[in-house]
Design an enzyme around this catalytic site. Structure first.
Site, PDB file in Angstrom:
ATOM      1  N   GLU A 161       0.838  -1.212   0.000  1.00  0.00           N
ATOM      2  CA  GLU A 161       0.000   0.000   0.000  1.00  0.00           C
ATOM      3  C   GLU A 161       0.872   1.262   0.000  1.00  0.00           C
ATOM      4  O   GLU A 161       0.663   2.200   0.767  1.00  0.00           O
ATOM      5  CB  GLU A 161      -0.957  -0.009   1.199  1.00  0.00           C
ATOM      6  CG  GLU A 161      -2.014  -1.095   1.104  1.00  0.00           C
ATOM      7  CD  GLU A 161      -3.072  -1.016   2.184  1.00  0.00           C
ATOM      8  OE1 GLU A 161      -4.259  -1.237   1.875  1.00  0.00           O
ATOM      9  OE2 GLU A 161      -2.717  -0.748   3.345  1.00  0.00           O
ATOM     10  N   GLU A 237      -6.526  -7.706  -0.635  1.00  0.00           N
ATOM     11  CA  GLU A 237      -7.001  -7.691   0.742  1.00  0.00           C
ATOM     12  C   GLU A 237      -8.498  -7.426   0.718  1.00  0.00           C
ATOM     13  O   GLU A 237      -8.939  -6.272   0.648  1.00  0.00           O
ATOM     14  CB  GLU A 237      -6.287  -6.616   1.571  1.00  0.00           C
ATOM     15  CG  GLU A 237      -4.848  -6.930   1.898  1.00  0.00           C
ATOM     16  CD  GLU A 237      -4.238  -5.939   2.879  1.00  0.00           C
ATOM     17  OE1 GLU A 237      -5.002  -5.206   3.560  1.00  0.00           O
ATOM     18  OE2 GLU A 237      -2.995  -5.889   2.961  1.00  0.00           O
TER      19      GLU A 237
END
Length: 585
Positions: A161, A237
């Site tokens: 991320e 995710e």
């Protein structure tokens, strides 16, 4: 990726041996699960219909000190990947180096940032040198276990991320170079929340973009497709639950709603990694923290309201997800066994010496003009005692200059006079009489794992003053927590105010998972048979700590406690079911 690789990224799908392949993965962090239970958790993932296991790699767990590299016991990544292969499943490895994951410092080792010159998640030479060494060590384990070598690994992720943190493309490119030079041939991916800016900042040509989200699936996939016109869509995710922090409520998500979002993702042809399939536990002092204006340390439990609960049992979400997956892929006929209640029992807990009395047995002290940070003491986690002598007399106000990181108990001549909590922005306490031995017991409650405060130092930041005048002449004593269980046996003190040690024993007919009820205790740490379960706190929401079955034994078992505040009832109490707190404020 070599041309002959068995696993590839096609124009619309992942491809395995030239055929379209949908990834149905679940997140299992090997470092959050007792190693004797890895095979059980992996098998249950397959029984839900999954065909792959994803795991982060926690750098600071493998390298707790500079120059040290551990792969023993619960850190045997190679054995974990071999178990995935033995179950007939594939593996996705996400080595960071930053992992977030509500894990201490986001997985980055604290020793890396003792020198303020070291950059964080960018093209800074000292940082890159350490990261490169770390990744090469990880890839020594991963490379021979890639699918082309007969292993299970099909994807490796670059950073984590990154678009939420920075946009240093040279940094990402260097991670790719190190990865490829180390023999990683499978496709490389990135992950970001599907917003235009994050996807733009966190990606790099040649890397396959994946997303992180748990709702509004069509919208998220549309944004992902705008940035990546071809190739398979994947949610790396799929957030099916959430984490808890101390003082908040226990977070849950509706099973039917999560299953509907999963159905939408699979109906769109997407691949998925369920985060988390099984959350596990932040054993020891491994939990992280968030600080977005208020410091919020993460609980010991990482149950995450996942399909498989913290103790490894199917939840309502397990069955709802299994039903959805069965619409798109074969699901085994075999079912996991039903949960059975854990043994219930109680045993006496003897309050032993005070922490101050036991301190000389628990660590060596050093002298300093001002209180050093934990980092300056090379004590990355846990507890430090800072002591000095006050001679002025009379009432006064004791103040920490900048910030308490993270909680401090103030005692004068062994008597508690106040508590300073970072989560409440407390820095000052009134002393009725500024005379005698001043001891400040400082606890690290977990390093921030997300945002700009990653890598910050711990302790009494900015020094200590009395009515504005610096207090000098300090002794600092880092506490070696491995010595606490033995010290707790030494018997009670005549008077044990403030932080104390305690010891007790209990009997079991056979090893089994246990749930230790800590509601009648205050705040502290607890060990069973020398294994540090983690932190407890009456503040909640978490009330029980899980004791994995492999930690206990038939016959006599030992419990040691470091209690910072007070026992309401000094008793060991095990209950039949976990209690992780109320689900709303």
């Amino acid at each position: 990726m070599t041309a002959e690789s068995r696993f590839a990224i096609g124009a619309t799908d992942f491809e395995l041996d030239g055929q379209p392949h949908r990834i149905l993965s679940g997140a299992l962090h090997y470092f959050r699960i007792h190693p004797d239970l890895w095979a059980d958790r992996i098998r249950k993932a397959r029984l839900m219909g999954l065909n792959a296991i994803e795991t982060y790699v926690a750098w600071n767990a493998h390298a707790p000190r500079r120059g040290e590299w551990r792969t023993d016991g619960g850190l045997d990544l190679g054995r974990f990947l071999d178990l995935v292969a033995a179950e007939g499943m594939q593996a996705i490895v996400r080595p960071g180096p930053y992992i977030c994951a509500e894990w201490d410092n986001g997985g980055l080792p604290a020793w890396l940032f003792r020198d303020h010159i070291v950059g964080v998640r960018r093209s800074e030479p000292h940082y890159l040198e350490a990261v490169s060494d770390y990744l090469r060590r990880v890839y020594e384990i991963v490379a021979p276990r890639q699918i082309d070598a007969g292993g299970s690994v099909i994807l490796v992720q670059i950073e984590n991320e990154y678009g939420a943190y920075g946009s240093d493309k040279a940094y990402l490119a260097e991670l790719v170079r190190v990865t490829r030079d180390a023999g990683i041939t499978v496709p490389l991916t990135t992950i970001d929340q599907p917003t235009p800016q994050m996807l733009a900042d966190g990606s790099l040509p040649g890397l396959h973009l994946t997303g992180s989200f748990g709702s509004r699936v069509p919208e998220r996939l549309e944004t992902l497709r705008e940035f990546q016109p071809t190739g398979p869509l994947m949610c790396m995710e799929f957030w099916c639950g959430w984490f808890d922090d101390w003082g908040s409520h226990h977070h849950t998500t509706d099973a039917a709603a999560s299953a509907a979002e999963l159905d939408a993702l699979l109906a769109a042809g997407g691949s998925v990694n369920v985060y988390m399939f099984h959350g596990g536990t932040n054993f020891g002092l491994t939990s992280g923290a968030n600080d977005k204006g208020r410091y919020a340390p993460i609980t010991t439990s990482y149950d995450y309201d996942a399909p498989l609960d913290e103790a490894g049992h199917p939840t309502e979400k397990f069955w709802a997800f299994r039903e959805v997956i069965a619409r798109y892929a074969p699901v085994p006929d075999e079912m996991p066994a039903a949960r059975r209640p854990a043994p219930e029992l109680t045993a006496p807990l003897a309050v032993g010496p005070s922490l101050l009395e036991a301190a000389p047995r628990l660590g060596d002290e050093s002298r300093h003009d001002a209180p050093p940070t934990f980092d300056a003491l090379e004590h990355d986690r846990g507890v430090v005692l800072f002591a000095t002598r006050l001679t002025r007399g009379g009432p006064g106000v004791l103040t920490v200059g900048d910030e308490v990181r993270d909680r401090a108990w103030v005692l004068v001549d062994g008597a508690p006079v106040g508590v300073l909590g970072r989560d409440s922005h407390e820095r000052a306490v009134a002393l009725p009489d500024a005379r005698g031995e001043l001891v400040i017991v400082v606890e690290d409650q977990g390093r921030v794992n997300y945002g700009a405060r990653i890598g910050e130092h711990k302790g009494l930041i900015g020094g200590v003053a009395l009515d504005g005048e610096p207090v000098t002449g300090w002794a600092a004593r880092p506490i070696d927590l491995d010595r606490v269980p033995a010290a707790a046996k030494l018997g009670p003190a005549e008077f044990a105010a403030g932080p104390v040690l305690a010891y007790g024993e209990f009997e079991l007919e056979a090893p089994a998972d246990l749930f230790l009820d800590t509601l009648h205790w205050g705040k502290g740490l607890v060990w069973v048979n020398g294994f540090l379960l983690g932190r407890y706190w009456r503040r909640g929401p978490q009330r029980t700590l899980i004791v994995p079955g492999p930690v206990v034994r038939a016959g006599r078992n030992e419990v040691a406690v470091l209690e910072f505040e007070a026992f309401a009832e000094p008793e060991i109490r095990f209950v039949a079911q976990p209690e992780l707190g109320h689900t709303e404020i």
